[in-house]
Design a protein around this motif. Structure first.
Motif, short mmCIF file in Angstrom:
data_model
loop_
_atom_site.label_atom_id
_atom_site.label_comp_id
_atom_site.label_asym_id
_atom_site.label_seq_id
_atom_site.Cartn_x
_atom_site.Cartn_y
_atom_site.Cartn_z
N ALA A 151 -11.85 5.16 27.14
CA ALA A 151 -11.43 4.41 26.10
C ALA A 151 -12.41 4.35 25.09
O ALA A 151 -13.70 4.48 25.43
CB ALA A 151 -11.18 2.93 26.67
N VAL A 152 -12.23 4.29 23.86
CA VAL A 152 -13.08 4.34 22.89
C VAL A 152 -12.92 3.31 21.94
O VAL A 152 -12.05 2.83 21.37
CB VAL A 152 -12.83 5.77 21.80
CG1 VAL A 152 -13.66 5.95 20.79
CG2 VAL A 152 -12.70 6.97 22.85
N TYR A 153 -14.10 2.84 21.33
CA TYR A 153 -14.24 1.66 20.65
C TYR A 153 -15.26 1.83 19.43
O TYR A 153 -16.21 2.75 19.52
CB TYR A 153 -14.68 0.33 21.34
CG TYR A 153 -13.86 0.11 22.65
CD1 TYR A 153 -14.03 0.60 23.90
CD2 TYR A 153 -12.76 -0.83 22.40
CE1 TYR A 153 -13.32 0.22 24.90
CE2 TYR A 153 -11.87 -0.94 23.37
CZ TYR A 153 -12.16 -0.53 24.59
OH TYR A 153 -11.21 -0.81 25.62
N VAL A 154 -15.02 1.09 18.31
CA VAL A 154 -15.96 1.41 17.23
C VAL A 154 -16.33 0.01 16.65
O VAL A 154 -15.73 -1.08 16.96
CB VAL A 154 -15.14 1.99 15.90
CG1 VAL A 154 -15.92 1.97 14.83
CG2 VAL A 154 -14.62 3.15 16.28
N LEU A 155 -17.70 0.07 16.51
CA LEU A 155 -18.46 -1.12 15.96
C LEU A 155 -18.46 -1.39 14.65
O LEU A 155 -19.30 -0.51 13.95
CB LEU A 155 -19.96 -1.36 16.60
CG LEU A 155 -19.88 -1.89 18.12
CD1 LEU A 155 -21.31 -1.79 18.39
CD2 LEU A 155 -19.73 -3.68 17.99
N ASP A 156 -17.44 -2.03 13.89
CA ASP A 156 -17.40 -1.82 12.50
C ASP A 156 -18.55 -2.44 11.88
O ASP A 156 -19.00 -2.17 10.49
CB ASP A 156 -16.02 -2.49 11.91
CG ASP A 156 -14.81 -1.74 12.35
OD1 ASP A 156 -13.79 -2.03 12.66
OD2 ASP A 156 -14.87 -0.46 11.88
N GLY A 157 -19.19 -3.45 12.17
CA GLY A 157 -20.07 -4.34 11.58
C GLY A 157 -21.61 -3.52 11.73
O GLY A 157 -22.46 -4.06 11.16
N GLU A 158 -21.78 -2.21 12.29
CA GLU A 158 -22.83 -1.78 12.37
C GLU A 158 -22.95 -0.29 11.71
O GLU A 158 -22.04 0.55 11.66
CB GLU A 158 -23.27 -1.41 13.58
CG GLU A 158 -23.06 -2.48 14.87
CD GLU A 158 -24.25 -3.21 14.64
OE1 GLU A 158 -25.38 -2.73 13.93
OE2 GLU A 158 -24.49 -4.38 15.49
N SER A 159 -23.78 -0.28 10.40
CA SER A 159 -23.82 0.74 9.54
C SER A 159 -24.85 1.78 10.16
O SER A 159 -24.98 2.89 9.57
CB SER A 159 -24.25 0.29 8.27
OG SER A 159 -25.59 -0.28 8.20
N ALA A 160 -25.72 1.56 11.16
CA ALA A 160 -26.74 2.53 11.69
C ALA A 160 -25.87 3.36 12.62
O ALA A 160 -24.93 3.04 13.13
CB ALA A 160 -27.59 1.71 12.42
N ILE A 161 -26.23 4.55 12.90
CA ILE A 161 -25.95 5.46 13.86
C ILE A 161 -26.35 5.15 15.17
O ILE A 161 -27.53 5.35 15.61
CB ILE A 161 -26.23 6.78 13.24
CG1 ILE A 161 -25.72 7.29 12.00
CG2 ILE A 161 -25.67 7.95 14.22
CD1 ILE A 161 -26.04 8.63 11.69
N ASN A 162 -25.43 4.88 16.04
CA ASN A 162 -25.81 4.80 17.50
C ASN A 162 -24.60 4.55 18.37
O ASN A 162 -23.40 4.60 17.83
CB ASN A 162 -26.66 3.09 17.48
CG ASN A 162 -27.64 3.27 18.53
OD1 ASN A 162 -27.50 3.95 19.48
ND2 ASN A 162 -28.69 2.61 18.40
N GLY A 163 -24.85 4.53 19.63
CA GLY A 163 -23.63 4.20 20.40
C GLY A 163 -24.09 4.10 22.02
O GLY A 163 -25.17 4.34 22.29
N PHE A 164 -22.91 3.74 22.67
CA PHE A 164 -23.40 3.66 24.17
C PHE A 164 -22.15 3.82 24.98
O PHE A 164 -21.01 3.75 24.48
CB PHE A 164 -24.06 2.56 24.56
CG PHE A 164 -23.30 1.19 24.37
CD1 PHE A 164 -23.21 0.37 23.19
CD2 PHE A 164 -22.75 0.71 25.46
CE1 PHE A 164 -22.30 -0.51 23.17
CE2 PHE A 164 -21.96 -0.39 25.47
CZ PHE A 164 -21.78 -1.16 24.29
N ALA A 165 -22.24 4.12 26.36
CA ALA A 165 -21.41 4.16 27.31
C ALA A 165 -21.36 3.48 28.28
O ALA A 165 -22.54 2.94 28.79
CB ALA A 165 -20.89 5.82 27.43
N GLY A 166 -20.63 2.97 28.83
CA GLY A 166 -20.27 2.09 30.07
C GLY A 166 -19.27 2.04 30.77
O GLY A 166 -18.17 2.65 30.31
N ALA A 167 -19.03 1.19 31.77
CA ALA A 167 -17.73 1.38 32.62
C ALA A 167 -17.59 -0.34 33.07
O ALA A 167 -18.66 -0.80 33.60
CB ALA A 167 -17.84 2.06 34.10
N SER A 168 -16.49 -0.78 32.91
CA SER A 168 -16.06 -2.30 33.51
C SER A 168 -15.01 -2.12 34.36
O SER A 168 -13.95 -1.75 33.71
CB SER A 168 -16.04 -3.19 32.02
OG SER A 168 -15.71 -4.32 32.45
#
Lengths: 359, 199
Positions: A151-168
């Motif tokens: 599943a892929v999600y986007v953090l609209d409020g963040e203008s810096a380049i970053n990301g992370f992965a996890g599992a729930s």
């Protein structure tokens, strides 16, 4: 753009994922022991505080009521055991409950977790070309890692380049920032996604989420302290029109006393958090190098991973995030979300780039 | 008494040996399943690509009247690759068919790369929305084919290493696990295809 690499491609990733998972579990056990020691330290500190404080009260009481020059040392052995027991049990219970609660929150599924940090889901077949490219890149990397798409999600409020992965709840997911979606080239995005998938494959994503749960327990003590410090404001708020009657004056006085107590509690809590962050930092730094290498192995493109790191390095904000999760999810991020001088969760960008430049 | 000890040692050794054999067999099966799964993924991606190509050719035909050869090359390479894929489906695991497919795949990738490069050089073609989205889809599909191949080759390498290394190779020959063919292509052009980003 394109660069032909004539050297032989790097060796394939250690495909024995079972060994990787076993190693991850062993690491988790070791880390748990260290965290348990932090909790123990906090509990002991709280006990010492409560015991000393009670002894002071008793001694003061005794002095006031006609037995002068009673020292704290005299009072200590006479303190009922229940004080110590209550303090230990109370502290331990608080830490445990806060930790369990946070773990429950984190295990409710990727959709819930993503929503809780304000990330928006990316559709299976997005209209937006940038999102479609992101989807495609994720599917490509999922193929390269021999796994199922995430599943892929986007953090609209963040203008810096970053990301992370996890599992729930066994749902693996990937989150990227709006900055990454807007500014990254295709191969750089591929590197970012490959890093996240690498973390999932190496068991680091799972371990990092566990750390979040444990850390929440230790943070709870500091939170209680902070609330205690702020208690006068709660008293003053309930009433509204500025008039403070006698009863409320009394309660206000009590709350000032609570503030005083709270300062120590917050201090103990803070030290506990620092210790825990230290343990966490130790754990995560080496794994970052491994995740970088795994990203290279999946993409077969060290240049892309380097370019991604270089691009983030060249931006003033780096990967710095705005939201409150930047601290809690710190080690899970691709690059640090908080600029700090000590207790770093990641090696410096320069060092990571240098490691990738080695043949 | 000494005889009992010897029997005891033999029994323990026997159990250990059986344990090793079971573990080895399971590992072979697990690794073989992994590369077989990876292979079916390649198939999926190849089919996607075969289906996508006619759309791209249609969308670009009007603009590329002077680039007829590029388009023809793509169409004929696709036909050849489809044929090779069908022959492999008829004889799964056949290494000759696999080699042919790998070769035709390489040709097709080369032809597609040239087409994509041509699209890149015609600004009004590049700007066309349909073409742009098709180009992205095609780049993605090319990458997916390439990564599916990569995953397959990695899985085959692990399997082959296990099957060929001593002492597991003894078990492998007893249980009849043979080395698997890799989806390799010697063309450097092939390897380049993945790295070009049109984004």
């Amino acid at each position: 753009m394109a660069e032909t690499v004539d050297a032989a491609p790097p060796a394939p990733p250690s495909p024995d994922f079972f060994a990787a998972q076993d190693a991850a579990r062993a690491r988790a056990r070791r880390l748990f022991v260290l965290f348990a020691l932090c909790v123990l330290a906090v509990v002991v500190a709280m006990d010492a505080y409560v015991v000393l404080f009670s002894a002071m009260m008793f001694a003061h009481d005794a002095n006031v009521h006609g037995a002068p020059n009673v020292l704290i040392g005299d009072v200590l052995p006479q303190l009922p055991r229940e004080v110590l027991l209550a303090s230990t049990a109370g502290t331990a219970a608080l830490i445990l409950v806060a930790s369990i609660q946070r773990r429950r929150e984190l295990a409710r599924g990727s959709e819930t977790l993503a929503q809780s940090i304000g990330a928006r889901a990316v559709a299976e077949k997005p209209e937006n070309p940038a999102e479609r490219q992101l989807r495609n890149v994720v599917e490509e990397m999922a193929l390269a890692s021999g796994g199922l798409p995430l599943a892929v999600y986007v953090l609209d409020g963040e203008s810096a380049i970053n990301g992370f992965a996890g599992a729930s709840a066994r749902e693996p997911f990937l989150v990227v920032t709006r900055g990454a979606l807007d500014r990254l080239q295709r191969d750089e995005m591929q590197a970012l996604v490959a890093y996240g998938i690498g973390q999932l494959r190496n068991g680091d994503a799972k371990l990092n989420l566990q750390l979040v749960g444990w850390l929440a327990g230790i943070t709870a003590i500091g939170d209680v302290g902070k609330r205690m410090i702020k208690s006068p404001s709660y008293v003053l708020r309930g009433g509204g029109d500025g008039e403070v009657g006698d009863l409320r004056k009394g309660i206000l006085g009590l709350s000032l006393f609570v503030t005083f107590l709270g300062m120590f509690v917050a201090a103990i809590g803070y030290i506990g958090v620092l210790l825990a962050r230290f343990v966490r930092a130790l754990a995560s730094r080496q794994r970052v190098y491994l995740a970088d290498a795994t990203a290279v192995q999946y993409t077969r493109d060290p240049v892309a991973v380097r370019d991604l790191l270089r691009r983030i390095e060249s931006e003033v904000q780096g990967g710095t995030l705005v939201g409150p999760y930047k601290e809690e999810f710190g080690p899970m991020l691709f690059v640090p979300g908080v600029k700090r001088l000590c207790l770093r969760t990641h090696p410096k960008l320069r060092q990571r780039i240098a490691r990738l430049e080695k043949p | 008494m000494a005889q009992l000890t010897w029997i005891g040692i033999l029994i323990v050794a026997g159990i250990a040996l059986v344990g090793w054999a079971i573990g080895g067999y399971n590992a072979f099966v697990r690794l073989r399943n992994r590369f077989q799964n990876a292979f079916s993924q390649i198939d999926v991606q190849l089919k996607r690509r075969f289906d996508l190509i006619p759309n791209l050719v249609e969308a670009t035909k009007a603009y590329l009247t002077h680039e007829r050869e590029t388009l023809t090359a793509v169409i004929s390479a696709r036909a050849a690759a489809v044929g090779a894929s069908e022959r492999l489906a008829a004889n799964p695991g056949g290494s000759a068919e696999l080699k042919t497919l790998a070769a035709e795949d390489a040709t097709l990738t080369g032809a597609l790369r040239r087409l994509l490069a041509v699209v890149e050089s015609y600004p009004n073609l590049k700007a066309d929305q349909t073409v742009a989205s098709l180009t992205e889809e095609l780049t993605a599909t090319e990458n997916k084919v390439s990564f599916a191949r990569q995953a397959y080759n990695d899985a085959v390498l692990t399997y082959n290493t296990k099957v060929q290394q001593f002492p597991d190779n003894i078990l492998a020959s007893i249980f009849r696990f043979d080395a698997a063919p890799s989806f390799a292509t010697e063309s450097a052009e092939e390897r380049k295809a993945v790295r070009v980003s049109f984004g």
